[in-house]
Design a protein around this motif. Structure first.
Motif, mmCIF file in Angstrom:
data_model
loop_
_atom_site.group_PDB
_atom_site.id
_atom_site.type_symbol
_atom_site.label_atom_id
_atom_site.label_comp_id
_atom_site.label_asym_id
_atom_site.label_seq_id
_atom_site.Cartn_x
_atom_site.Cartn_y
_atom_site.Cartn_z
ATOM 1 N N SER A 26 27.395 -66.725 94.299
ATOM 2 C CA SER A 26 28.784 -66.474 93.906
ATOM 3 C C SER A 26 29.328 -67.680 93.155
ATOM 4 O O SER A 26 30.175 -68.421 93.657
ATOM 5 C CB SER A 26 29.634 -66.177 95.144
ATOM 6 N N ASP A 27 28.852 -67.873 91.928
ATOM 7 C CA ASP A 27 29.223 -69.073 91.185
ATOM 8 C C ASP A 27 30.333 -68.839 90.167
ATOM 9 O O ASP A 27 30.693 -69.738 89.418
ATOM 10 C CB ASP A 27 27.996 -69.678 90.503
ATOM 11 N N ASP A 28 30.872 -67.632 90.110
ATOM 12 C CA ASP A 28 32.043 -67.360 89.283
ATOM 13 C C ASP A 28 32.841 -66.245 89.946
ATOM 14 O O ASP A 28 32.441 -65.721 90.995
ATOM 15 C CB ASP A 28 31.655 -67.020 87.833
ATOM 16 N N LEU A 29 33.981 -65.881 89.348
ATOM 17 C CA LEU A 29 34.851 -64.896 89.991
ATOM 18 C C LEU A 29 34.191 -63.526 90.068
ATOM 19 O O LEU A 29 34.322 -62.826 91.079
ATOM 20 C CB LEU A 29 36.182 -64.799 89.225
ATOM 21 N N ILE A 30 33.466 -63.130 89.032
ATOM 22 C CA ILE A 30 32.835 -61.807 89.043
ATOM 23 C C ILE A 30 31.813 -61.698 90.171
ATOM 24 O O ILE A 30 31.831 -60.745 90.960
ATOM 25 C CB ILE A 30 32.184 -61.491 87.680
ATOM 26 N N SER A 31 30.928 -62.678 90.269
ATOM 27 C CA SER A 31 29.899 -62.605 91.312
ATOM 28 C C SER A 31 30.507 -62.744 92.703
ATOM 29 O O SER A 31 30.034 -62.117 93.661
ATOM 30 C CB SER A 31 28.809 -63.659 91.081
ATOM 31 N N ARG A 32 31.567 -63.538 92.834
ATOM 32 C CA ARG A 32 32.245 -63.658 94.128
ATOM 33 C C ARG A 32 32.923 -62.345 94.518
ATOM 34 O O ARG A 32 32.810 -61.877 95.654
ATOM 35 C CB ARG A 32 33.275 -64.790 94.098
ATOM 36 N N ALA A 33 33.620 -61.732 93.561
ATOM 37 C CA ALA A 33 34.296 -60.461 93.844
ATOM 38 C C ALA A 33 33.289 -59.376 94.200
ATOM 39 O O ALA A 33 33.527 -58.553 95.098
ATOM 40 C CB ALA A 33 35.141 -60.042 92.655
ATOM 41 N N ALA A 34 32.148 -59.369 93.521
ATOM 42 C CA ALA A 34 31.106 -58.397 93.843
ATOM 43 C C ALA A 34 30.583 -58.624 95.257
ATOM 44 O O ALA A 34 30.339 -57.667 96.013
ATOM 45 C CB ALA A 34 29.969 -58.497 92.831
ATOM 46 N N ASP A 35 30.410 -59.884 95.634
ATOM 47 C CA ASP A 35 29.971 -60.220 96.982
ATOM 48 C C ASP A 35 30.978 -59.722 98.023
ATOM 49 O O ASP A 35 30.598 -59.195 99.079
ATOM 50 C CB ASP A 35 29.789 -61.737 97.101
ATOM 51 N N VAL A 36 32.262 -59.855 97.703
ATOM 52 C CA VAL A 36 33.321 -59.364 98.586
ATOM 53 C C VAL A 36 33.210 -57.855 98.751
ATOM 54 O O VAL A 36 33.298 -57.329 99.874
ATOM 55 C CB VAL A 36 34.716 -59.762 98.043
ATOM 56 N N MET A 37 33.016 -57.142 97.658
ATOM 57 C CA MET A 37 32.902 -55.680 97.737
ATOM 58 C C MET A 37 31.743 -55.274 98.638
ATOM 59 O O MET A 37 31.869 -54.344 99.448
ATOM 60 C CB MET A 37 32.720 -55.088 96.338
ATOM 61 N N LEU A 38 30.635 -55.961 98.510
ATOM 62 C CA LEU A 38 29.474 -55.633 99.337
ATOM 63 C C LEU A 38 29.728 -55.935 100.806
ATOM 64 O O LEU A 38 29.435 -55.111 101.676
ATOM 65 C CB LEU A 38 28.241 -56.393 98.840
ATOM 66 N N LYS A 39 30.274 -57.107 101.093
ATOM 67 C CA LYS A 39 30.457 -57.477 102.501
ATOM 68 C C LYS A 39 31.526 -56.643 103.191
ATOM 69 O O LYS A 39 31.454 -56.414 104.405
ATOM 70 C CB LYS A 39 30.764 -58.974 102.639
ATOM 71 N N GLU A 40 32.501 -56.144 102.414
ATOM 72 C CA GLU A 40 33.562 -55.311 102.982
ATOM 73 C C GLU A 40 33.225 -53.826 102.918
ATOM 74 O O GLU A 40 34.041 -52.989 103.299
ATOM 75 C CB GLU A 40 34.877 -55.575 102.234
ATOM 76 N N ARG A 41 32.029 -53.501 102.439
ATOM 77 C CA ARG A 41 31.564 -52.111 102.329
ATOM 78 C C ARG A 41 32.493 -51.285 101.435
ATOM 79 O O ARG A 41 32.826 -50.135 101.741
ATOM 80 C CB ARG A 41 31.438 -51.448 103.711
ATOM 81 N N ARG A 42 32.902 -51.880 100.323
ATOM 82 C CA ARG A 42 33.709 -51.162 99.344
ATOM 83 C C ARG A 42 32.839 -50.798 98.146
ATOM 84 O O ARG A 42 31.705 -51.219 98.034
ATOM 85 C CB ARG A 42 34.903 -52.030 98.920
ATOM 86 N N ARG A 43 33.386 -50.013 97.237
ATOM 87 C CA ARG A 43 32.601 -49.547 96.090
ATOM 88 C C ARG A 43 32.334 -50.677 95.105
ATOM 89 O O ARG A 43 33.259 -51.330 94.612
ATOM 90 C CB ARG A 43 33.329 -48.436 95.346
ATOM 91 N N LEU A 44 31.073 -50.875 94.807
ATOM 92 C CA LEU A 44 30.645 -51.777 93.740
ATOM 93 C C LEU A 44 29.717 -50.975 92.839
ATOM 94 O O LEU A 44 28.674 -50.499 93.282
ATOM 95 C CB LEU A 44 29.917 -53.002 94.295
ATOM 96 N N ILE A 45 30.113 -50.816 91.573
ATOM 97 C CA ILE A 45 29.329 -50.044 90.609
ATOM 98 C C ILE A 45 28.920 -50.974 89.484
ATOM 99 O O ILE A 45 29.767 -51.627 88.854
ATOM 100 C CB ILE A 45 30.138 -48.855 90.055
ATOM 101 N N LEU A 46 27.624 -51.064 89.238
ATOM 102 C CA LEU A 46 27.106 -51.891 88.150
ATOM 103 C C LEU A 46 26.521 -50.988 87.073
ATOM 104 O O LEU A 46 25.781 -50.050 87.386
ATOM 105 C CB LEU A 46 26.035 -52.855 88.660
ATOM 106 N N VAL A 47 26.863 -51.282 85.831
ATOM 107 C CA VAL A 47 26.419 -50.477 84.698
ATOM 108 C C VAL A 47 25.560 -51.356 83.792
ATOM 109 O O VAL A 47 26.039 -51.925 82.815
ATOM 110 C CB VAL A 47 27.618 -49.891 83.924
ATOM 111 N N PRO A 48 24.264 -51.506 84.130
ATOM 112 C CA PRO A 48 23.399 -52.347 83.296
ATOM 113 C C PRO A 48 23.093 -51.676 81.958
ATOM 114 O O PRO A 48 22.952 -50.457 81.886
ATOM 115 C CB PRO A 48 22.127 -52.511 84.144
ATOM 116 N N ARG A 49 23.034 -52.492 80.929
ATOM 117 C CA ARG A 49 22.697 -51.987 79.594
ATOM 118 C C ARG A 49 21.510 -52.820 79.125
ATOM 119 O O ARG A 49 21.663 -53.806 78.413
ATOM 120 C CB ARG A 49 23.909 -52.138 78.662
ATOM 121 N N GLU A 50 20.356 -52.422 79.590
ATOM 122 C CA GLU A 50 19.132 -53.176 79.301
ATOM 123 C C GLU A 50 17.974 -52.199 79.205
ATOM 124 O O GLU A 50 17.960 -51.178 79.888
ATOM 125 C CB GLU A 50 18.860 -54.172 80.435
#
Length: 197
Positions: A106-130
């Protein structure tokens, strides 16, 4: 998670992956809702706005219920599990960001917020374009899926017979918003009398 749409607070993060149009159209679609979320927190990585300008010819400026946060601002409310944000969408999600979130960095706000969503069992949706995926990408997406995230690759669908690039992009965005729990009017397979002829 049954929350009235007008009461929802969501986070939209845009990373420096190619495919900035997906993030742009996602925000546009949220603005067009009859009852948009009460707050849309928007975060860009350092390269994301530059790529959006390059790929789409236009940059980003907050509109409606949006509020932009700096990606280094850990004082943002959604950096804490005590906040009331129920969903985070990372669109597009670079594989670097996917990897950091998958490994709890969690080295920036995005990765920290994503970590929060996971630990709180909330929706985290990732849309990779690769494409293609290497084994590291696949393992990272597996880890995130096992942790409760939804990985929704930016893979357009064609059964609605999209006529323009925007139509094609919206097949992904509407799918993402459906996964996020929004009730949207969109094409649904075999529900409009489509016969495939």
């Amino acid at each position: 998670m049954d929350i009235p749409e007008k009461s929802r607070k969501i986070v939209v993060a845009v990373t420096g992956a190619s495919g900035a149009v997906y993030g742009q159209k996602l925000l546009q679609r949220l603005r067009e809702f009859p009852l948009p979320p009460s707050e849309v927190a928007v975060v860009f990585t350092c390269k994301a706005e530059e790529i959006m300008l390059y790929e789409t010819g236009s940059g980003y400026s907050p509109s409606g219920t949006e509020r932009q946060w700096d990606n280094n601002d850990f004082n943002a409310p959604f950096a804490s599990g005590s906040s009331s944000y129920d969903t985070m969408i990372i669109c597009p999600a670079s594989m670097g960001m996917v990897g950091r979130i998958a490994h709890g960095i969690s080295d920036d706000l995005i990765s920290r917020a994503a970590d929060v969503m996971l630990k709180e069992r909330r929706r985290l949706i990732l849309v990779p374009r690769e494409t293609p995926y290497n084994l590291i990408h696949i393992i990272n997406m597996k880890l995130l899926t096992e942790a409760g995230a939804i990985v929704c690759p930016a893979t357009p669908s064609f059964y609605s017979r999209p006529q323009t690039i925007d139509d094609l992009v919206m097949t992904v965005i509407d799918r993402v918003l459906s996964l996020a729990g929004f009730n949207i009017d969109t094409f649904r397979w075999n529900e409009q009398g489509f016969t495939g002829e």
